[in-house]
Each structure stands twice: as C-alpha cells, then as structure tokens.
Scaffold this active site. Structure first.
Site, short mmCIF file in Angstrom:
data_model
loop_
_atom_site.label_atom_id
_atom_site.label_comp_id
_atom_site.label_asym_id
_atom_site.label_seq_id
_atom_site.Cartn_x
_atom_site.Cartn_y
_atom_site.Cartn_z
N ALA A 154 0.87 -1.19 0.00
CA ALA A 154 0.00 0.00 0.00
C ALA A 154 0.91 1.23 0.00
O ALA A 154 0.83 2.11 0.87
CB ALA A 154 -0.96 0.00 1.19
N LEU A 155 1.75 1.27 -1.01
CA LEU A 155 2.88 2.22 -1.02
C LEU A 155 2.42 3.67 -1.17
O LEU A 155 1.44 3.97 -1.84
CB LEU A 155 3.83 1.86 -2.16
CG LEU A 155 4.43 0.45 -2.09
CD1 LEU A 155 5.37 0.22 -3.27
CD2 LEU A 155 5.17 0.21 -0.78
N HIS A 156 3.15 4.55 -0.53
CA HIS A 156 2.89 5.98 -0.59
C HIS A 156 4.24 6.71 -0.68
O HIS A 156 5.31 6.07 -0.72
CB HIS A 156 2.07 6.44 0.62
CG HIS A 156 2.63 5.98 1.92
ND1 HIS A 156 3.83 6.43 2.43
CD2 HIS A 156 2.18 5.06 2.82
CE1 HIS A 156 4.06 5.86 3.59
NE2 HIS A 156 3.09 5.00 3.84
N HIS B 259 7.23 5.58 1.55
CA HIS B 259 7.99 4.43 1.06
C HIS B 259 8.89 4.85 -0.10
O HIS B 259 10.05 4.44 -0.20
CB HIS B 259 7.05 3.33 0.55
CG HIS B 259 6.12 2.76 1.59
ND1 HIS B 259 4.76 2.92 1.54
CD2 HIS B 259 6.38 2.01 2.69
CE1 HIS B 259 4.21 2.30 2.56
NE2 HIS B 259 5.16 1.74 3.29
N GLY C 154 12.10 4.15 7.82
CA GLY C 154 11.56 5.49 8.03
C GLY C 154 11.52 5.86 9.51
O GLY C 154 11.20 5.02 10.35
N ASP D 121 8.34 5.28 11.92
CA ASP D 121 8.23 4.17 12.88
C ASP D 121 9.50 4.19 13.73
O ASP D 121 10.36 3.30 13.61
CB ASP D 121 8.06 2.85 12.13
CG ASP D 121 6.80 2.85 11.30
OD1 ASP D 121 5.74 2.55 11.83
OD2 ASP D 121 6.87 3.22 10.11
P1 AMP Z 1 5.35 -0.21 6.33
O1 AMP Z 1 4.96 -0.56 4.94
O2 AMP Z 1 4.34 0.63 7.04
O3 AMP Z 1 5.78 -1.41 7.12
O4 AMP Z 1 6.63 0.72 6.21
C1 AMP Z 1 7.76 0.31 5.51
C2 AMP Z 1 8.88 1.30 5.74
O5 AMP Z 1 8.47 2.58 5.28
C3 AMP Z 1 9.24 1.45 7.23
O6 AMP Z 1 10.62 1.59 7.37
C4 AMP Z 1 8.51 2.71 7.59
O7 AMP Z 1 9.09 3.40 8.69
C5 AMP Z 1 8.65 3.52 6.32
N1 AMP Z 1 7.61 4.55 6.28
C6 AMP Z 1 6.28 4.39 6.46
N2 AMP Z 1 5.66 5.58 6.42
C7 AMP Z 1 6.62 6.50 6.22
C8 AMP Z 1 6.60 7.93 6.09
N3 AMP Z 1 5.47 8.64 6.19
N4 AMP Z 1 7.77 8.57 5.89
C9 AMP Z 1 8.94 7.86 5.80
N5 AMP Z 1 9.01 6.53 5.91
C10 AMP Z 1 7.87 5.86 6.12
#
Ligand code: AMP
Length: 306
Positions: free
Chosen positions: A32-34, A37, A152, A155
């Site tokens: 669910a990339l944004h 990511h 990121g 977290d």
């Molecule tokens: P997730 O898909 O939520 O497990 O996140 C994957 C990676 O993306 C982790 O290292 C998160 O900390 C990073 N991440 C998620 N949201 C953000 C954001 N808003 N800004 C920077 N990094 C992010």
C-alpha cells in the site's frame, strides 16, 4: 523490474549481484505504497547499484485483534509505482514461503538488547508485535544480504529496535533511517491512513500539529515551561482532537527511556486512535549545539537565560 516470490531465488540473484561488485539497497515494506515508502526507494537508488523492495504483510507482527486481515493490499498499483521508480527487484513472498510449516515463527529469544527497547512505548500495548518485526527482519535480511537497509523515522521505535537487532546479531548491513514524509496538513503518511474518512483525516492532523508545536515551544523557550507541564499540555491538546491518546512520551533517542527533564536530544512519540484507526507519530528534538539547557530545581527551562 524482476518480481520474485521465492526466497531462494532472490538470495541467489542478489548473491550474484554482490559477486559482481554491485551494492544492494533494501527497502522492506508491507505495501500500500505511498510517498513515504518512495522516499526510501529514491535514496536507495541514489546510494546503491541495485535496489530491492519487499512487500510482505507479516502476520506475526499483528495481534489477534489487530487489522491483519483488512490491512490494505494494493499489489497491482504498488508494482506500477515501483516499476516507475526503477526498482530492480520486487520481492513479494507468500506467508508459506516466509513461515514454512514446521519452522519456528519466532526465531529470536527475547534476550537481545533489542528486546529491552521492544518493551517500551508501542511494545506495552502491542504484546509480541516487535518480536514479529525482528523475526521477519532477520529472515528478510538473511535472504537479501543487503549492504544498506532503509527505514523510516515515522516508525521510530521500530527503526531503533532494528538498528539494535543488527548490532546484536553483528549483521553486516548499514542502517539508514530517513525522515518522515507528511501530507500537506502534516499527517504522517501511512498505509493505515486508507482507513480514515475525510473528517477523521482532519482530526488526525492534530497529532503532527501538537508534536510540531511542542518542539517549537521546547526549542524557542519563549515561555517558562516545565517538562511535565509541557507533557500534560501535549496530551491535553491531542485529546481535544483524537479519540484516545494511547500514550504520549518524551524519551531518550537511543534507550527510549522516558525522561523526567529536558536533555540535549529527545524524541516525543505518541500513538493515538482516531475512530478505530491507530496512528503513530513522533518528533525528534535536538537543541542546537552551544545552547545550554538551564533547569531550575522545579525543572523549568527559562528562555531569557540563553
Ligand atoms: P510499512 O509498509 O508501514 O511497514 O513501512 C515500511 C517502511 O516505510 C518502514 O521503514 C517505515 O518506517 C517507512 N515509512 C512508512 N511511512 C513513512 C513515512 N510517512 N515517511 C517515511 N518513511 C515511512
């Protein structure tokens, strides 16, 4: 972009890349990339010859009453985005491939230093969560053999724990922690923002607003402010907009121990519910070098004294 589902196949392909002298950057995600990511992907592309992104919604890091089943899964759109961002390898293994039957789900005992960090903050409210995170990260890092790992700061606790895990296990990977990317209204980007309605999004923006104001107040030191007074103020402000502030804490950036007074570097972190959605955010507060933090017996910091 090569799309790989088999851990063994990815491991072999990346071993070959490294053998040819190419550095490997790794961005683990749950999809669910944004833009958050993608900022990690961009940096990995800049700093490495090869970038690997994983998309795996890791079941072992979700509690029984948490949102594993309804976690947003947008693989088709994610693939397009990663293709556009020139990712070299997308790793999207099945649960069976990551947790084959007969293999332990938890590969690490809670003995490493990481587990001390895992008991704090989110760990208090999500038992087993970080155990699941370090398990999957250990497996992923072993498969990928990355030179650099991109995480990121959104977290923050997770990043500090993984950094400690890497040290505990003496893994040969450089951990890069990059800044939080935000929506225009300040809301930290998150896959879980998919759950929010438009009114909830507005209310959720208060989280970053409060954290930002807290930072400004601490750094500007315009008012006489007590450490606990500011903490109380922040929690109160949060509770005006969110449905529940599960925790709000100001901690040491490395040990995550809650502070009782201001110190040169600190992190303020919170987890809040907006409706049924649990959101986390944080702000890093570092006093510019040279500025002294003067504290009276009551723990006041006095702007006028600088
Ligand atoms: P997730 O898909 O939520 O497990 O996140 C994957 C990676 O993306 C982790 O290292 C998160 O900390 C990073 N991440 C998620 N949201 C953000 C954001 N808003 N800004 C920077 N990094 C992010």
């Amino acid at each position: 972009m090569k799309i790989i589902k088999s851990p063994n196949q990815l491991n072999e392909l990346l071993a070959r890349e490294r053998l040819h002298g190419r550095s490997v950057g790794f961005v683990p995600t749950m999809g669910a990339l944004h833009a958050g990511h993608l900022s990690l992907v961009k940096t990995s592309n800049l700093e490495n010859d090869v970038t690997v992104v994983s998309i795996f919604v890791n079941p072992t890091q979700f509690g029984p009453k948490e949102d594993y089943r309804k976690y947003p899964r947008t693989l088709a759109a994610d693939k397009k985005l990663l293709h556009r961002f020139k990712v070299d390898y997308l790793f999207c293994p099945s649960t069976q491939a990551m947790y084959p039957q007969g293999y332990a789900k938890d590969v690490l005992q809670e003995t490493g230093r990481w587990s001390l960090l895992a008991r704090r903050l989110c760990g208090k409210f999500r038992p087993g969560h970080f155990q699941g995170v370090v398990t999957v990260m250990t497996k992923l890092l072993d498969i990928v053999g990355a030179c650099r790992l991109y995480l990121g700061a959104k977290d923050y606790q997770q990043a500090v724990i993984i950094n400690q895990l890497v040290k505990d296990l003496k893994m040969c990977v450089c951990v890069r922690i990059l800044p939080t990317i935000r929506e225009k209204n300040g809301l930290a980007m998150s896959s879980r923002n998919h759950y929010l309605g438009s009114k909830e999004r507005e209310r959720a923006a208060a989280i970053s607003r409060v954290l930002k104001t807290l930072k400004t107040q601490v750094l500007a030191l315009k008012k006489k402010a007590s450490f606990f007074g500011l903490k109380r103020w922040a929690r109160c402000e949060l509770e005006k907009s969110v449905d529940q502030a599960q925790y709000f804490e100001i901690v040491d950036p490395l040990t995550l121990k809650p502070l009782k007074n201001f110190q040169p570097s600190m992190v303020a972190l919170t987890a809040c519910f907006v409706g049924k959605t649990r959101l986390i955010d944080n702000v890093i507060i570092i006093f510019p070098p040279g500025k002294k933090i003067r504290q009276s017996k009551k723990g006041f910091i006095c702007g006028s004294s600088f």
